[in-house]
Design a protein around this motif. Structure first.
Motif, PDB file in Angstrom:
ATOM      1  N   GLU A 165      47.851  35.229  16.425  1.00  0.00           N
ATOM      2  CA  GLU A 165      46.817  35.300  17.654  1.00  0.00           C
ATOM      3  C   GLU A 165      47.222  34.864  18.804  1.00  0.00           C
ATOM      4  OE1 GLU A 165      44.054  35.696  19.739  1.00  0.00           O
ATOM      5  OE2 GLU A 165      43.244  35.831  17.833  1.00  0.00           O
ATOM      6  N   ASP A 166      47.282  35.486  19.878  1.00  0.00           N
ATOM      7  CA  ASP A 166      47.882  34.973  21.294  1.00  0.00           C
ATOM      8  C   ASP A 166      47.135  34.144  21.950  1.00  0.00           C
ATOM      9  OD1 ASP A 166      46.314  37.405  21.539  1.00  0.00           O
ATOM     10  OD2 ASP A 166      47.077  37.497  23.663  1.00  0.00           O
ATOM     11  N   ASN A 167      45.771  34.171  21.550  1.00  0.00           N
ATOM     12  CA  ASN A 167      44.732  33.409  22.454  1.00  0.00           C
ATOM     13  C   ASN A 167      44.878  32.158  21.933  1.00  0.00           C
ATOM     14  OD1 ASN A 167      41.914  32.233  23.047  1.00  0.00           O
ATOM     15  ND2 ASN A 167      42.211  33.745  24.730  1.00  0.00           N
ATOM     16  N   LYS A 168      45.282  31.022  22.561  1.00  0.00           N
ATOM     17  CA  LYS A 168      45.309  29.554  22.100  1.00  0.00           C
ATOM     18  C   LYS A 168      43.650  29.175  21.538  1.00  0.00           C
ATOM     19  CE  LYS A 168      49.880  28.720  22.435  1.00  0.00           C
ATOM     20  NZ  LYS A 168      50.494  28.686  21.397  1.00  0.00           N
TER      21      LYS A 168
ATOM     22  N   ASP B 152      52.323  33.412  17.921  1.00  0.00           N
ATOM     23  CA  ASP B 152      51.710  33.791  19.046  1.00  0.00           C
ATOM     24  C   ASP B 152      51.561  35.192  19.555  1.00  0.00           C
ATOM     25  OD1 ASP B 152      50.831  31.126  19.327  1.00  0.00           O
ATOM     26  OD2 ASP B 152      52.806  30.673  20.639  1.00  0.00           O
ATOM     27  N   ASP B 153      52.429  35.987  18.975  1.00  0.00           N
ATOM     28  CA  ASP B 153      52.440  37.393  19.421  1.00  0.00           C
ATOM     29  C   ASP B 153      53.186  38.204  18.075  1.00  0.00           C
ATOM     30  OD1 ASP B 153      52.481  39.332  21.846  1.00  0.00           O
ATOM     31  OD2 ASP B 153      54.566  39.895  20.664  1.00  0.00           O
ATOM     32  N   GLY B 154      52.997  39.721  18.103  1.00  0.00           N
ATOM     33  CA  GLY B 154      53.524  40.593  17.030  1.00  0.00           C
ATOM     34  C   GLY B 154      54.863  40.359  16.726  1.00  0.00           C
ATOM     35  N   THR B 155      55.648  40.103  17.776  1.00  0.00           N
ATOM     36  CA  THR B 155      57.063  40.002  17.538  1.00  0.00           C
ATOM     37  C   THR B 155      57.348  38.928  16.888  1.00  0.00           C
ATOM     38  OG1 THR B 155      57.145  38.951  19.848  1.00  0.00           O
ATOM     39  CG2 THR B 155      57.629  41.219  19.852  1.00  0.00           C
ATOM     40  N   VAL B 156      56.902  37.724  17.331  1.00  0.00           N
ATOM     41  CA  VAL B 156      57.022  36.602  16.392  1.00  0.00           C
ATOM     42  C   VAL B 156      56.612  36.644  15.175  1.00  0.00           C
ATOM     43  CG1 VAL B 156      56.476  34.025  16.085  1.00  0.00           C
ATOM     44  CG2 VAL B 156      56.628  35.127  18.409  1.00  0.00           C
ATOM     45  N   ALA B 157      55.536  37.396  14.704  1.00  0.00           N
ATOM     46  CA  ALA B 157      55.026  37.471  13.152  1.00  0.00           C
ATOM     47  C   ALA B 157      56.014  38.216  12.597  1.00  0.00           C
ATOM     48  CB  ALA B 157      53.546  38.366  13.448  1.00  0.00           C
TER      49      ALA B 157
ATOM     50  N   ASP C 250      51.027  34.687   1.643  1.00  0.00           N
ATOM     51  CA  ASP C 250      50.221  35.409   0.730  1.00  0.00           C
ATOM     52  C   ASP C 250      49.380  36.360   1.378  1.00  0.00           C
ATOM     53  OD1 ASP C 250      50.530  33.950  -1.893  1.00  0.00           O
ATOM     54  OD2 ASP C 250      49.591  32.154  -0.642  1.00  0.00           O
ATOM     55  N   LEU C 251      49.076  36.410   2.796  1.00  0.00           N
ATOM     56  CA  LEU C 251      48.461  37.352   3.500  1.00  0.00           C
ATOM     57  C   LEU C 251      48.529  37.026   5.061  1.00  0.00           C
ATOM     58  CD1 LEU C 251      44.822  38.352   2.928  1.00  0.00           C
ATOM     59  CD2 LEU C 251      45.002  37.199   5.114  1.00  0.00           C
ATOM     60  N   VAL C 252      48.524  38.148   5.735  1.00  0.00           N
ATOM     61  CA  VAL C 252      48.391  38.095   7.269  1.00  0.00           C
ATOM     62  C   VAL C 252      47.044  38.390   7.993  1.00  0.00           C
ATOM     63  CG1 VAL C 252      49.651  38.939   9.307  1.00  0.00           C
ATOM     64  CG2 VAL C 252      50.625  38.668   7.169  1.00  0.00           C
ATOM     65  N   LEU C 253      46.649  37.252   8.993  1.00  0.00           N
ATOM     66  CA  LEU C 253      45.561  37.892   9.691  1.00  0.00           C
ATOM     67  C   LEU C 253      45.888  38.225  10.979  1.00  0.00           C
ATOM     68  CD1 LEU C 253      42.955  34.921   8.712  1.00  0.00           C
ATOM     69  CD2 LEU C 253      42.903  37.281   7.924  1.00  0.00           C
ATOM     70  N   MET C 254      45.862  39.522  11.258  1.00  0.00           N
ATOM     71  CA  MET C 254      46.647  39.990  12.700  1.00  0.00           C
ATOM     72  C   MET C 254      45.471  40.545  13.632  1.00  0.00           C
ATOM     73  SD  MET C 254      49.642  41.370  13.752  1.00  0.00           S
ATOM     74  CE  MET C 254      50.580  41.542  12.173  1.00  0.00           C
ATOM     75  N   ASP C 255      45.708  39.833  14.990  1.00  0.00           N
ATOM     76  CA  ASP C 255      45.158  40.327  16.233  1.00  0.00           C
ATOM     77  C   ASP C 255      45.588  41.568  16.551  1.00  0.00           C
ATOM     78  OD1 ASP C 255      43.292  40.163  18.272  1.00  0.00           O
ATOM     79  OD2 ASP C 255      44.941  38.923  19.355  1.00  0.00           O
ATOM     80  N   ILE C 256      44.936  42.344  17.464  1.00  0.00           N
ATOM     81  CA  ILE C 256      45.305  43.681  17.688  1.00  0.00           C
ATOM     82  C   ILE C 256      45.874  43.640  19.303  1.00  0.00           C
ATOM     83  CG2 ILE C 256      44.545  46.079  18.281  1.00  0.00           C
ATOM     84  CD1 ILE C 256      44.496  45.479  15.291  1.00  0.00           C
ATOM     85  N   GLN C 257      45.004  43.150  20.212  1.00  0.00           N
ATOM     86  CA  GLN C 257      45.647  43.140  21.635  1.00  0.00           C
ATOM     87  C   GLN C 257      46.585  41.932  21.894  1.00  0.00           C
ATOM     88  OE1 GLN C 257      42.742  43.982  24.583  1.00  0.00           O
ATOM     89  NE2 GLN C 257      42.108  45.969  23.657  1.00  0.00           N
ATOM     90  N   MET C 258      47.876  42.268  21.839  1.00  0.00           N
ATOM     91  CA  MET C 258      48.941  40.936  22.177  1.00  0.00           C
ATOM     92  C   MET C 258      49.741  41.441  23.238  1.00  0.00           C
ATOM     93  SD  MET C 258      49.306  39.365  18.562  1.00  0.00           S
ATOM     94  CE  MET C 258      49.682  40.732  17.630  1.00  0.00           C
ATOM     95  N   PRO C 259      50.483  40.570  24.012  1.00  0.00           N
ATOM     96  CA  PRO C 259      51.000  40.865  25.368  1.00  0.00           C
ATOM     97  C   PRO C 259      52.492  41.909  25.007  1.00  0.00           C
ATOM     98  CG  PRO C 259      51.121  38.632  25.126  1.00  0.00           C
ATOM     99  CD  PRO C 259      50.464  39.201  24.110  1.00  0.00           C
ATOM    100  N   LEU C 260      53.123  41.331  24.077  1.00  0.00           N
ATOM    101  CA  LEU C 260      54.591  41.970  23.735  1.00  0.00           C
ATOM    102  C   LEU C 260      54.492  43.122  22.695  1.00  0.00           C
ATOM    103  CD1 LEU C 260      56.739  38.790  24.166  1.00  0.00           C
ATOM    104  CD2 LEU C 260      56.266  40.393  25.907  1.00  0.00           C
ATOM    105  N   MET C 261      54.029  42.818  21.715  1.00  0.00           N
ATOM    106  CA  MET C 261      53.891  43.803  20.543  1.00  0.00           C
ATOM    107  C   MET C 261      52.426  43.759  19.970  1.00  0.00           C
ATOM    108  SD  MET C 261      55.965  44.004  17.128  1.00  0.00           S
ATOM    109  CE  MET C 261      57.545  44.428  17.764  1.00  0.00           C
ATOM    110  N   ASP C 262      51.642  44.928  19.933  1.00  0.00           N
ATOM    111  CA  ASP C 262      50.288  44.594  19.523  1.00  0.00           C
ATOM    112  C   ASP C 262      50.250  44.741  18.161  1.00  0.00           C
ATOM    113  OD1 ASP C 262      50.465  47.339  18.608  1.00  0.00           O
ATOM    114  OD2 ASP C 262      49.572  48.014  20.454  1.00  0.00           O
TER     115      ASP C 262
END
Length: 838
Positions: free
Chosen positions: A722-725, A746-751, A764-776
């Motif tokens: 999640e990129d939004n703090k 904080d971003d898809g690249t970090v994940a 065990d699991l990933v909760l993934m935001d969609i709209q992120m600045p570097l990699m969605d």
């Protein structure tokens, strides 16, 4: 019963009490009274008529046999001159549902012994709930003196005269409105005003268009400015117009104007000063806008540039005449085609070759009678010669009528020799009917476009006003209760109550946003119907599960019934069908009474196309119901029978509009029947394709309690992307308090980097935001799934504000295991995680 009917009933009762008081007073004054009683059925027809014994005796009748209990027993005894009056007043009192009309009249009656006397008749009318008359009861009192007969008759005549005057006034108003509508449909512009102050201005629709004014009020300021900047071809016209400010007269001329909107128009005008019956001087101008007539402008331009006027006219006009020798001789220069009317005219001209005789005969033969006076004034030899010496081309437009056909025509005049001494001129006849009608059609299209634009603007304003109010209401609650919560941190019970109210307001705001987004997607064509196999019984069970908490909270009975359902396996859009039924059922809950009833009945019809099944969903409730007037608007956006302030029930006013549009997208129908205070019934008819095979029964899952699920999820490691703090902090806190171990990215690249380096079983699991600045989130999921380690198969759930159906489909197509829409719903989040891990 709604407030309006209640108010009318109260008013009727008050009037009835007044009438009863009058009756009582009369009874105290005299014993010469008689009672009568008339009952009416639901159709408003007399079902029973009762005359009292004293009533019969008042007119000299002793028994019911002499004076039966029928209407005519009384009515036939009324003086012939009074019958129409009595019948009118009685009918008016019956038909006035407001109760404002009181039946209290005087008339003459004939006794059995003969002779007429004056009586006073007063009645009270009891009505049903819908306002129709139920019982009329009255008393007849013998007037002690008949000396005021002339006065009574005079008063009655005055009343009748007053009604006639009111009818005439209304007819005059309608006539004036009709005349104005006729003028507004004219292709010619019309302007009139009172001299010398130029007030009391009138412009028809065409004049408003040409001068660029929205209405007459704007024309009061814009018109003088526009006319002061007009360009005239002839300065003599300007002098004439100035002279006409103080002296009666008329003038025909051409000019060019540019209105405040920058549009330039070339006008053919006729102005004159007339005196109205009040002695006021009225300036009256009619004009024709020929700016769009490109052929006409092209002709005039060529004529101005050509030295040989006859050839110029001959190339553009169907018939051309040459007038020579001071108008004494007319020669036919050109006659194209089978112009029978010209042949008739030329037969006459061969006998009398002069111009005036010829043009007058043409007028009597071909010009519409209403145009003849104007045509005669404009086409006489002296007038034509004077005009063409002032300007290159002199045009006369009129309506030609020949053999039952009416068309717009134009005659153009021009000097053959431009010298001032020349008297020879050429005239050409041209059919401009298509041009005038096309211009009229353009005006109508512009008027229709303007009306559509105004309607769209009104709808936009209504939308913004409604949205502003409906969004501010829950926002005000959220902000207000947040402030109150902050000031009561030391009082847990008060704080808990405020937080609960904040949660309710937030859910209402979210529902409003979802409704607006749904409406927007429907209007933009982005909402789609996604059909998949489904089982009707399962769908009904899901609906029952969803709405049961609201049903229980309001202590309602909920009945689901199926009739003749042969095909339970169908192809349909589960989400949209559920949305339609829940929207209707939700209204049934919101607007129902505690302890009321809601029912959902599904019936399979027998007239479905081959391979399809047709269903009728009937949803009934015992709620507050709706008026007939509101039922006409229930499917319009933001339509509510009462405001939330009055009813105490929150709502966006979009639910039924969305429901109607979804039903339309499914090629179905929806109708509503309702009565105030009795409840509402919605009938939804939809046709679905029958599924190919029967659905296999699902294997029963092991029974797990909520405690078992909670225990199984404790200590699970989740990577929160999640990129939004702020959102990250909220989600992390919720999940940590639920017993999960949380790591963040904080971003898809970090994940992707963390998962590519993670040890087996670290997450065990990933909760993934969609709209992120570097990699969605989509790209991050694709890269995770392409890793060469076991982590590539880790469950990934989208947790995003991209909440539409296509967003969910895209998430699943990318390789995600689930989709959750923000804002976070804790219960749904736990269920999604449990479904992915257990």
């Amino acid at each position: 019963m709604d407030e309006k009917n209640t108010s009318l009933q109260k008013s009727s009762q008050e009037k009835g009490l007044q009438a009863n008081e009058v009756v009582s007073n009369e009874l105290l004054v005299t014993a010469a009274t008689a009672l009568w009683h008339i009952e009416y059925d639901e159709k408003g027809e007399i079902s029973k008529c009762i005359w009292s014994t004293s009533f019969r005796k008042m007119f000299g009748y002793e028994s019911q046999a002499d004076f039966p209990d029928v209407w005519d027993s009384w009515f036939t005894l009324i003086h012939p001159d009074d019958k129409a009056y009595v019948e009118h007043e009685y009918a008016a009192a019956l038909q006035d549902y407001t109760g404002a009309k009181i039946y209290d009249i005087e008339y003459r009656m004939r006794s059995k012994q003969g002779g007429y006397r004056w009586y006073r008749d007063v009645a009270h009318i009891t009505r049903r709930a819908d306002g129709t008359p139920l019982v009329a009861e009255g008393v007849v009192v013998l007037e002690k003196s008949s000396g005021n007969e002339r006065l009574r008759l005079a008063l009655r005549e005055a009343e009748e005269a007053n009604r006639e005057n009111e009818a005439k006034t209304e007819m005059l108003r309608r006539t004036e409105e009709f005349n104005r509508n006729i003028l507004d449909k004219s292709a010619c512009g019309i302007v009139s005003y009172r001299l010398p102050k130029h007030d009391n201005m009138y412009l028809n629709a065409e004049a408003l268009r040409v001068f660029g004014c929205r209405d007459i009020a704007e024309a009061q300021t814009e018109l003088p400015r526009t006319l002061s900047a007009a360009v005239f071809n002839d300065q003599a016209v300007v002098a004439k117009l100035i002279e006409m400010q103080t002296k009666d007269g008329s003038v025909d001329f051409e000019c060019q104007i540019t209105n405040s909107k920058g549009r330039t128009s070339n006008l053919l005008l006729h102005s004159e000063i007339v005196t109205n019956p009040l002695g006021e001087r009225i300036a009256y101008t009619t004009f024709l806008d020929v700016s769009e007539n490109k052929q006409l402008l092209a002709i005039n331009d060529r004529l101005n540039k050509q030295n040989h006027v006859i050839n110029g006219l001959a190339s553009e006009y169907s018939s051309v005449w040459l007038i020579e020798d001071d108008g004494r001789f007319v020669r036919r220069y050109k006659d194209a085609g089978d112009n029978d009317y010209i042949k008739e005219v030329w037969k006459f001209i061969e006998q009398k070759p002069g111009y005036n005789d010829g043009i007058n005969y043409y007028m009597s033969l071909c010009v519409c009678e209403d145009d003849r006076e104007d045509f005669f004034q404009k086409t006489q030899y002296e007038t034509v010669l004077a005009e063409i010496r002032k300007k290159p081309i002199y045009n006369v437009i009129y309506r030609r009528q020949f053999k039952g056909k009416i068309e717009y025509f134009k005659i153009s005049y021009a000097l053959v020799d431009k010298s001032i001494a020349s008297t020879n001129f050429v005239m050409g006849f041209k059919n401009i009917n298509d041009l005038v009608l096309a211009d009229h059609k353009r005006n109508e299209e512009l008027a229709a476009a303007l009306a559509a634009a105004e309607q769209a603007n009104s709808a936009k304003t209504q939308f913004l006003n409604s949205m502003s109010h409906d969004i501010r209401t829950p926002m005000n609650a959220i902000i207000g209760f947040t402030s109150l919560a902050a000031s009561h941190m030391d009082k847990p019970e008060v704080l808990q109550a405020y937080l609960q109210k904040i949660s309710i307001a937030s859910e209402h705001l979210l529902a409003l946003i979802n409704d607006v987004l749904d409406m927007s997607r429907i209007e933009s064509g982005k909402m789609r119907i996604l059909e998949k196999p489904l089982h009707l019984s399962e769908l009904l069970q899901e609906i029952r599960t969803i709405i049961q908490p609201d049903i229980a909270a309001k202590q309602l009975d909920f009945v689901v019934d199926t009739i003749d359902v042969l095909h339970e396996h169908i192809i349909a859009d589960r989400l949209r069908l559920t949305q339609v039924l829940l929207n209707i059922l939700g209204n049934g809950v919101k607007f129902n009474k505690v302890g009321g009833l809601i029912s959902l009945q599904i019936k399979e019809e027998r007239n479905a196309p081959e391979g399809c099944a047709k269903y009728k969903f009937v949803i009934r409730d015992t709620g507050i119901g709706m008026s007939k007037e509101f039922q006409k608007h229930i499917f319009e956006p933001f339509a509510r029978a009462e405001t939330a302030t009055v009813s105490g029930i929150q709502g966006t006013g979009l639910g039924m509009a969305i429901t109607k549009k979804i039903v339309d997208m499914m090629n179905g129908t929806i109708t509503v029947k309702s009565k105030p205070g009795e409840g509402t019934e919605f009938d939804v008819c939809l046709t679905f394709r029958i599924a190919g095979g029967r659905k296999e029964a699902a294997k029963p899952l092991p029974v797990q309690t909520e405690a078992d699920i909670e225990a199984a999820l404790q200590g699970k490691h989740i990577l929160l992307v999640e990129d939004n703090k702020l959102n990250q902090e909220i989600a992390q806190t919720i999940l940590t308090e639920a017993g999960f171990v949380i790591d963040t990215a904080d971003d898809g690249t970090v994940a992707v980097d963390k998962l590519s380096k993670a040890a087996a079983g670290q997450y065990d699991l990933v909760l993934m935001d969609i709209q992120m600045p570097l990699m969605d989130g989509y790209e991050a999921t694709r890269q995770i799934r392409s890793l060469d380690t076991e982590i590539a198969s880790i469950p990934i759930i989208a947790m995003t504000a991209n909440a539409f159906d296509e967003d969910k489909e895209k998430a699943l197509a990318t390789g995600m295991n689930g989709h959750l829409a923000k804002p976070i719903n804790i219960c749904l989040l736990k269920k999604a995680i449990a479904k992915a891990l257990l």
